[in-house]
Write a protein that holds these residues in place. Sequence first.
Motif, PDB file in Angstrom:
ATOM      1  N   PHE A 171       0.836  -1.200   0.000  1.00  0.00           N
ATOM      2  CA  PHE A 171       0.000   0.000   0.000  1.00  0.00           C
ATOM      3  C   PHE A 171       0.874   1.253   0.000  1.00  0.00           C
ATOM      4  O   PHE A 171       1.757   1.406   0.844  1.00  0.00           O
ATOM      5  CB  PHE A 171      -0.909  -0.023   1.222  1.00  0.00           C
ATOM      6  CG  PHE A 171      -1.831   1.162   1.339  1.00  0.00           C
ATOM      7  CD1 PHE A 171      -2.579   1.600   0.269  1.00  0.00           C
ATOM      8  CD2 PHE A 171      -1.964   1.841   2.555  1.00  0.00           C
ATOM      9  CE1 PHE A 171      -3.432   2.685   0.364  1.00  0.00           C
ATOM     10  CE2 PHE A 171      -2.822   2.921   2.674  1.00  0.00           C
ATOM     11  CZ  PHE A 171      -3.548   3.345   1.570  1.00  0.00           C
ATOM     12  N   SER A 172       0.625   2.167  -0.942  1.00  0.00           N
ATOM     13  CA  SER A 172       1.436   3.375  -1.078  1.00  0.00           C
ATOM     14  C   SER A 172       0.958   4.504  -0.182  1.00  0.00           C
ATOM     15  O   SER A 172       1.655   5.500  -0.011  1.00  0.00           O
ATOM     16  CB  SER A 172       1.409   3.856  -2.533  1.00  0.00           C
ATOM     17  OG  SER A 172       0.133   4.388  -2.857  1.00  0.00           O
ATOM     18  N   GLY A 173      -0.251   4.369   0.352  1.00  0.00           N
ATOM     19  CA  GLY A 173      -0.839   5.435   1.151  1.00  0.00           C
ATOM     20  C   GLY A 173      -1.964   6.147   0.443  1.00  0.00           C
ATOM     21  O   GLY A 173      -2.706   6.920   1.064  1.00  0.00           O
ATOM     22  N   ASN A 174      -2.120   5.917  -0.845  1.00  0.00           N
ATOM     23  CA  ASN A 174      -3.221   6.509  -1.612  1.00  0.00           C
ATOM     24  C   ASN A 174      -4.509   5.749  -1.288  1.00  0.00           C
ATOM     25  O   ASN A 174      -4.616   4.555  -1.599  1.00  0.00           O
ATOM     26  CB  ASN A 174      -2.917   6.423  -3.108  1.00  0.00           C
ATOM     27  CG  ASN A 174      -4.017   7.026  -3.972  1.00  0.00           C
ATOM     28  OD1 ASN A 174      -5.079   7.402  -3.481  1.00  0.00           O
ATOM     29  ND2 ASN A 174      -3.768   7.112  -5.264  1.00  0.00           N
ATOM     30  N   PRO A 175      -5.508   6.420  -0.663  1.00  0.00           N
ATOM     31  CA  PRO A 175      -6.714   5.700  -0.242  1.00  0.00           C
ATOM     32  C   PRO A 175      -7.509   5.108  -1.394  1.00  0.00           C
ATOM     33  O   PRO A 175      -8.335   4.213  -1.189  1.00  0.00           O
ATOM     34  CB  PRO A 175      -7.526   6.765   0.504  1.00  0.00           C
ATOM     35  CG  PRO A 175      -7.000   8.078   0.000  1.00  0.00           C
ATOM     36  CD  PRO A 175      -5.570   7.847  -0.314  1.00  0.00           C
ATOM     37  N   LEU A 176      -7.288   5.603  -2.626  1.00  0.00           N
ATOM     38  CA  LEU A 176      -8.016   5.067  -3.773  1.00  0.00           C
ATOM     39  C   LEU A 176      -7.455   3.735  -4.265  1.00  0.00           C
ATOM     40  O   LEU A 176      -8.141   2.990  -4.970  1.00  0.00           O
ATOM     41  CB  LEU A 176      -8.005   6.072  -4.925  1.00  0.00           C
ATOM     42  CG  LEU A 176      -8.984   7.242  -4.814  1.00  0.00           C
ATOM     43  CD1 LEU A 176      -8.822   8.170  -6.012  1.00  0.00           C
ATOM     44  CD2 LEU A 176     -10.428   6.733  -4.732  1.00  0.00           C
ATOM     45  N   GLU A 177      -6.216   3.431  -3.885  1.00  0.00           N
ATOM     46  CA  GLU A 177      -5.590   2.197  -4.378  1.00  0.00           C
ATOM     47  C   GLU A 177      -6.374   0.943  -4.012  1.00  0.00           C
ATOM     48  O   GLU A 177      -6.712   0.141  -4.890  1.00  0.00           O
ATOM     49  CB  GLU A 177      -4.155   2.098  -3.866  1.00  0.00           C
ATOM     50  CG  GLU A 177      -3.149   2.782  -4.751  1.00  0.00           C
ATOM     51  CD  GLU A 177      -1.729   2.528  -4.291  1.00  0.00           C
ATOM     52  OE1 GLU A 177      -1.512   1.681  -3.397  1.00  0.00           O
ATOM     53  OE2 GLU A 177      -0.822   3.183  -4.825  1.00  0.00           O
ATOM     54  N   ASN A 213      -9.637   0.816  -5.933  1.00  0.00           N
ATOM     55  CA  ASN A 213      -9.460   0.459  -7.332  1.00  0.00           C
ATOM     56  C   ASN A 213      -9.130  -1.021  -7.501  1.00  0.00           C
ATOM     57  O   ASN A 213      -9.619  -1.682  -8.432  1.00  0.00           O
ATOM     58  CB  ASN A 213      -8.369   1.321  -7.967  1.00  0.00           C
ATOM     59  CG  ASN A 213      -8.788   2.776  -8.123  1.00  0.00           C
ATOM     60  OD1 ASN A 213      -9.976   3.094  -8.092  1.00  0.00           O
ATOM     61  ND2 ASN A 213      -7.825   3.657  -8.285  1.00  0.00           N
ATOM     62  N   GLN A 231     -11.548   6.062 -14.963  1.00  0.00           N
ATOM     63  CA  GLN A 231     -11.097   5.670 -13.636  1.00  0.00           C
ATOM     64  C   GLN A 231     -12.107   4.730 -12.995  1.00  0.00           C
ATOM     65  O   GLN A 231     -13.323   4.896 -13.150  1.00  0.00           O
ATOM     66  CB  GLN A 231     -10.894   6.907 -12.757  1.00  0.00           C
ATOM     67  CG  GLN A 231      -9.820   7.851 -13.254  1.00  0.00           C
ATOM     68  CD  GLN A 231      -8.464   7.191 -13.321  1.00  0.00           C
ATOM     69  OE1 GLN A 231      -8.052   6.504 -12.386  1.00  0.00           O
ATOM     70  NE2 GLN A 231      -7.769   7.359 -14.444  1.00  0.00           N
TER      71      GLN A 231
END
Length: 458
Positions: free
Chosen positions: A78-84, A87, A197
């Motif tokens: 997890f990169s920290g982007n809540p959309l990851e 998606n 998206q």
Amino acid sequence: MSATKKSHVAALTFPFASHPSVLLHLVQRLAAAAPSVTFSFFNTTVSNQKLFSRIKLHGWDNVKAYDIYDGAPEGYIFSGNPLEPINNFINATPGIFKKGIAEVVDETGLKITCLLTDAFLGFSVDIAEELGVPWVPFWTAGPHSLSAHLSTDAILRTLASAGKAQTVDRTLEFLPGLSAIRASDLPIELLNGNYDQPFPKMLYNMILALPLAKAIVQNCFDALDPIVTNDLRSKLDKVLNIGPLAFPSPKSSSEFEDEFGCSAWLNKHAKASVAYISFGTMLTPPPPELVALTEAIQEKQVPYIWSFRDDPKLPPLKEFFERTSDIGKVVPWTPQLEVLAHSSVGVFVTHCGWSSLMESIACGVPMICRPFFGDQKLNRRVIEDVWQIGVGIKGGVFTKDGMLNALDLVLSKETGNRMRANIAELKQSAEKAVEENGSSSEDFKNLVEIVTSQQDVL
């Protein structure tokens, strides 16, 4: 195992924020009303672990939870982007649900007779068609946001014709009951029109699918906004308002069981004097806003109970909680409905999530609103400008002066008295709706009938 003639409802979740817990609440109510029906609850492993760390299924013999894959690629970090994660999940649908359903049908020998899903999962209409069963989506937000989503194309056309300079303040007076809503209040996913998206595409596919549903369920009640509700019912086949889903029991006003001692602490305070602070399951305001919020509370010396999910030992919060230990209580979790129903709570500082909004109405507590994303800005607009049962933070973010002003308006000024009177009226309407023959009770009976009407499906 061969299939038998018995109703078997598959409940499919959108495994983020409060969506799973609200759907589970509905499933539990249906399971109690229809004990002969089997309910299979499909949710991702991580979401189920969080959900059932607080909610137990003991005593719900006809409800069973199942884990499904969350769509994360092998080795995913997890990169920290809540959309990851959202998606990843969307990209894995509908396959993960089809696989889960097939496995459960094979395990139980019970074919699915009804699909009850989060409304976000518009692809469920295709699964339901393949299974030959009704699809019943549950819209976990409010009627105003549902109306806006259904009118996405009309909104985008109108805003495009208005030009960029007028877009932000453009109101939606061309939609019934939404004249107070501005374009800036709408979810960004609705406005950007970028359906390449996953999340915006999922929402747009949802609005195309909803007219095909057997019924659409809302955590709402008819009297909350009749104009919007009537407009929705003119566009959709069957809209069932069954809320408020959560309603306080008589004991909620004084004593309730909780592991962190909220009840005993609240019992020590005067009527309508305490600020209850909670920003839901996913949100914490950024550090500068937290500092501003704490400074205002300390200067105003408002007793507070704060459901704080992050580390309370981080500075400057640690120092604040220590300095105000005589007037405040910070806990990692609260039984929110029971806290709001306590007579000492006078204001709810909230992110304006729909479930929290409905609980606030059910308990008659005005709100101070700091929305973040999704439908929260729209909810804030309705709370402040339509129902007049709360106030938004000036400028949209916490500042010391903005929070002091909001506390003063709700707890001290005549404006606050009007808010309390307005929300008391809505609470009374909500109470009537959930009475034995009330509108929400009748809609719930209709929902139970839909869910249980497939007894002869093989």
